[in-house]
Design an enzyme around this catalytic site. Structure first.
Site, PDB file in Angstrom:
ATOM      1  N   CYS A   1       0.837  -1.199   0.000  1.00  0.00           N
ATOM      2  CA  CYS A   1       0.000   0.000   0.000  1.00  0.00           C
ATOM      3  C   CYS A   1       0.870   1.247   0.000  1.00  0.00           C
ATOM      4  CB  CYS A   1      -0.863   0.058   1.253  1.00  0.00           C
ATOM      5  SG  CYS A   1      -1.985  -1.331   1.390  1.00  0.00           S
TER       6      CYS A   1
ATOM      7  N   GLY B   1       0.428  -0.142  -5.047  1.00  0.00           N
ATOM      8  CA  GLY B   1      -0.870  -0.808  -4.992  1.00  0.00           C
ATOM      9  C   GLY B   1      -1.745  -0.360  -6.128  1.00  0.00           C
TER      10      GLY B   1
ATOM     11  N   ASN C   1      -0.664   1.384   5.949  1.00  0.00           N
ATOM     12  CA  ASN C   1       0.250   0.534   5.187  1.00  0.00           C
ATOM     13  C   ASN C   1       0.912  -0.406   6.173  1.00  0.00           C
ATOM     14  OD1 ASN C   1       3.469   1.114   3.557  1.00  0.00           O
ATOM     15  ND2 ASN C   1       2.125  -0.643   3.451  1.00  0.00           N
ATOM     16  N   GLY C   2       0.693  -1.703   5.988  1.00  0.00           N
ATOM     17  CA  GLY C   2       1.299  -2.681   6.889  1.00  0.00           C
ATOM     18  C   GLY C   2       0.330  -3.785   7.221  1.00  0.00           C
TER      19      GLY C   2
ATOM     20  N   CYS D   1      11.917  -2.719   6.844  1.00  0.00           N
ATOM     21  CA  CYS D   1      11.849  -3.757   5.799  1.00  0.00           C
ATOM     22  C   CYS D   1      12.950  -3.559   4.768  1.00  0.00           C
ATOM     23  CB  CYS D   1      10.484  -3.719   5.120  1.00  0.00           C
ATOM     24  SG  CYS D   1      10.400  -4.818   3.696  1.00  0.00           S
TER      25      CYS D   1
ATOM     26  N   TYR E   1      13.395  -4.112  -3.706  1.00  0.00           N
ATOM     27  CA  TYR E   1      12.396  -4.202  -4.771  1.00  0.00           C
ATOM     28  C   TYR E   1      11.261  -3.187  -4.714  1.00  0.00           C
ATOM     29  CZ  TYR E   1       8.150  -6.108  -6.958  1.00  0.00           C
ATOM     30  OH  TYR E   1       6.984  -6.249  -7.642  1.00  0.00           O
TER      31      TYR E   1
END
Ligand code: SF4
Length: 497
Positions: free
Chosen positions: A7, A33, A116-117, A262, A268
């Site tokens: 997201c 997203g 987001n998460g 992360c 990526y």
């Protein structure tokens, strides 16, 4: 790479036309997203004599959902807005009720939230709410935060929000819109990025606005200036007074598991033109490519052989491939960067004729080979990761069909061995390619390559920590299975839904 993105969130406060700016912010975050998107604004309604939060959200890309620009003149009014672009990681994707932002009216006023998460204690929280008789409108874990705020016994709204945030665990970067503020939140581990920016300098409408976004490429598009990251565990309250003075109230959630941003964002997910965790993704990704040259160089070829060509799987591997080739050449390996795969960006739904393989059609719709270039050459393909391996296998097949003499595959991340429980949509443990074979060689045989080699975990950590010198921790659980925040390993996505 076949992991779906997750997201993107954006918020802006204290600027007329906040919704239009949010629209552009979301457009820049579209890569995070593509399933649905939404915008909520905050404005004063003269007729009703109170503040309201107009909303417009739907399935589809930002450009399509807001195709009718009149919506910004007639509906999405106000000088504060939040927005969300979504790929579902929790909550059924077909369920319209799961499209964010979520908006409620409760005893404390209007409230909207975009997340987001993934909350790692969502299941137990939901169970407790259901036992108390709470009715849920969606199956998304993000709705839990609103219920926790609404049911808090604290009197002041900020205390209700703090109280709610103390009860959730896992990965959460949030933008919360209240009637008089925009609140930006990052979980104590800092799993997902979130940056703070400033827009306009008291010249534009005489106002200065502040904005937050998952990635700084959203600031670039609207002409905002990046100020800093929202720190792990920080709750930043952007209100009108703060917009005048430039000083905002900031609270901090206690850290129980350290910082674990992360690392896959660098590998990526994030755009190379974004700055996340305080450093440009482009810089970090090039360094990762350079490190790969040491961990997994191209094959040595006899002098009479033509120079091997190195191609990237576009677009996410482009930057790392440039770093890889530069370093390989520096190390004395004969190789050259070429564009051998062309990506079609306009891939929507893929219609399949009977008998056609769905995945193969999808890959063929997305990529094509540059035949004359690959014919009779030794080709080194660089990709950012291999998850299921099905896309990589098809690409190898296509490169061979284009006449390549040898195909060598290099990966700018380690083998993916564990699913993500912090907001990325990974396949299950058993579907991961690395868990289906005993060795890298066996995986290479299945992919149909002449050689396969990955970046080591140590190599990845060294590259990221050298490129970004801030002494912050990273999550690498999908490569190591060392989960920084305890997760219920048995919980599948379906159970969450
Ligand atoms: S498990 Fe992997 S994808 Fe998930 S947060 Fe950790 S590093 Fe990122």
């Amino acid at each position: 790479m076949s992991i779906k993105d997750h997201c993107g969130i954006f918020g802006i406060f204290n600027m007329p036309d906040a919704a239009r700016l949010t629209y552009y912010g979301l457009h820049a975050l579209q890569h995070r997203g593509q399933e649905s998107c939404g915008i909520v604004t905050s404005t004063y309604d003269e007729n009703r004599q109170r503040r309201i939060m107009p909303m417009h959200k739907d399935f589809g890309l930002v450009l399509d959902v807001y195709e009718d620009s009149q919506i910004f003149n007639t509906k999405l009014l106000g000088d504060a807005a939040i927005g969300h672009t979504r790929y579902s990681t929790s909550g059924s994707s077909a369920n319209r009720a799961n499209i964010q932002p979520f908006r409620v009216q409760y005893k404390g006023g209007n409230l909207a939230l975009a997340h987001n998460g993934n909350l790692s204690n969502a299941r137990e929280l939901r169970r407790a709410f259901i036992e108390r008789g709470t009715l849920f409108q969606s199956t998304s874990d993000s709705e839990l935060v609103l219920h926790l705020i609404a049911q808090s016994r604290r009197h002041k709204q900020i205390d209700q929000i703090l109280n709610a945030l103390m009860q959730i665990e896992g990965a959460f970067s949030l933008v919360i819109l209240t009637d008089d503020s925009l609140i930006a939140v990052r979980d104590p581990n800092g799993f997902r990025p979130l940056a703070l920016g400033r827009y306009g300098d008291a010249g534009q409408n005489g106002k200065t606005a502040y904005c937050v976004a998952s990635e700084t490429c959203a600031f670039d598009l609207i002409g905002a200036t990046y100020l800093r990251d929202i720190e792990p565990g920080e709750i930043l309250v952007i209100d009108r007074e703060g917009c005048q003075t430039g000083e905002f109230k900031s609270f901090h959630l206690p850290s129980r598991h350290g910082i674990s941003q992360c690392i896959f964002e660098y590998v990526y997910f994030s755009r190379p033109d974004s700055k996340i965790y305080g450093e440009m993704v482009d810089k970090v990704r090039r360094k990762i490519g350079k490190q790969l040259a040491h961990d997994a160089p191209p094959p040595e070829v006899p002098a009479e052989e033509k120079t091997p060509i190195v191609i990237s799987v576009p677009d996410s591997s482009n930057t790392a491939t440039l770093g890889y080739v530069t370093e390989c050449q520096k190390l004395g390996y004969r190789c050259r960067y070429e564009i051998g795969l062309i990506r079609n960006h306009y891939v929507g739904r893929t219609f399949i004729a009977p008998g056609q393989d769905k995945r193969e059609m999808k890959v063929r719709c997305k990529f094509n080979t540059v035949e004359g270039l690959l014919k009779d050459r030794i080709v080194v393909v660089v990709d950012d990761s291999i998850v299921r391996g099905t896309t990589a296998r098809l690409l190898v097949q296509m490169i061979r069909e284009a006449g390549a003499k040898e195909v060598h595959f290099r990966v700018t991340s380690p083998t993916v061995i564990s699913p993500c429980f912090y907001g990325m949509d990974f396949p299950s443990h058993d579907e991961l390619l690395a868990n289906q074979f005993e060795s890298v060689e066996a995986m290479g045989n299945w992919l149909g390559v002449d050689s396969l080699a990955y970046l080591s975990v140590e190599g990845l950590m060294t590259a990221v920590q050298t490129a970004n010198e801030r002494p912050l921790g990273y999550c690498n659980a999908c490569f190591t299975a060392n989960y920084p925040v305890p997760v219920e390993i048995g919980v599948t996505k379906e159970e969450n839904d």
